[in-house]
Design a protein around this motif. Structure first.
Motif: not given
Length: 176
Positions: A80-87, A118-125
């Motif tokens: 909890p209370e962290t950014l989670w990595e999304a795919g 929150g979430i973060e996702a890496l997206v190719e440009s």
């Protein structure tokens, strides 16, 4: 014909879904898999799948149309209370029909309900669809390495998870 979004079902993944997930991976083009994994990958190994659907680490969900797996979303969280990595991965023949946006919205809803801030996702440009999906959900964009963008969506920690903290503001130091 009905809108495919009305026919789609998004549900939490379970251990026995691995074969359906790998069958879907086989139907995806190498370009689609590269956009999701930022490298060549044609399947998920059993040990990886065990972690991807283990609720202690986040969750995975399947997008199905008439019991046929056409997509996979997952988020890996450190607590909890962290950014989670999304795919997010949607089979090529089902892209462009709104399923990716709907699946990503589900992912955001579930991560928020699970206590992530929150979430973060890496997206190719060069991944226009991926950028469009996360932009529709209000992502902030950051360039952290050449050719790859980070989509970040922040949300407040639910009161039940954040104890006595205000549900409208994440705790200090969270979501760095």
């Amino acid at each position: 014909m009905d809108d495919v979004r009305d026919l789609a079902v998004i549900r939490r993944a379970v251990a026995s879904d691995l074969d359906a997930v790998n069958d879907m991976h086989a139907r995806c083009s190498a370009e689609t898999r590269r956009a999701r994994y930022h490298g060549q990958r044609d399947r998920i190994r059993a040990v990886e799948w065990a972690a991807l659907h283990d609720p202690r680490y986040g969750f995975s969900a399947l997008v199905t149309v008439q019991n046929h797996t056409v997509g996979l979303v997952n988020v890996i969280g450190a607590g909890p209370e962290t950014l989670w990595e999304a795919g997010l991965l949607i089979e090529d023949s089902w892209q462009g029909r709104g399923l990716g946006t709907r699946a990503a919205a589900y992912l955001v809803w579930e991560a928020r309900a699970s206590g992530a801030c929150g979430i973060e996702a890496l997206v190719e440009s060069d991944n226009a669809r991926g950028k469009r999906v996360f932009s529709r959900l209000g992502a902030e964009w950051f360039r952290e390495e050449p050719g790859v963008l980070t989509a970040r969506i922040r949300f407040s920690v639910p009161a039940a998870v954040g104890s006595d903290r205000s549900p409208s503001r994440p705790p200090m130091g969270a979501c760095r």
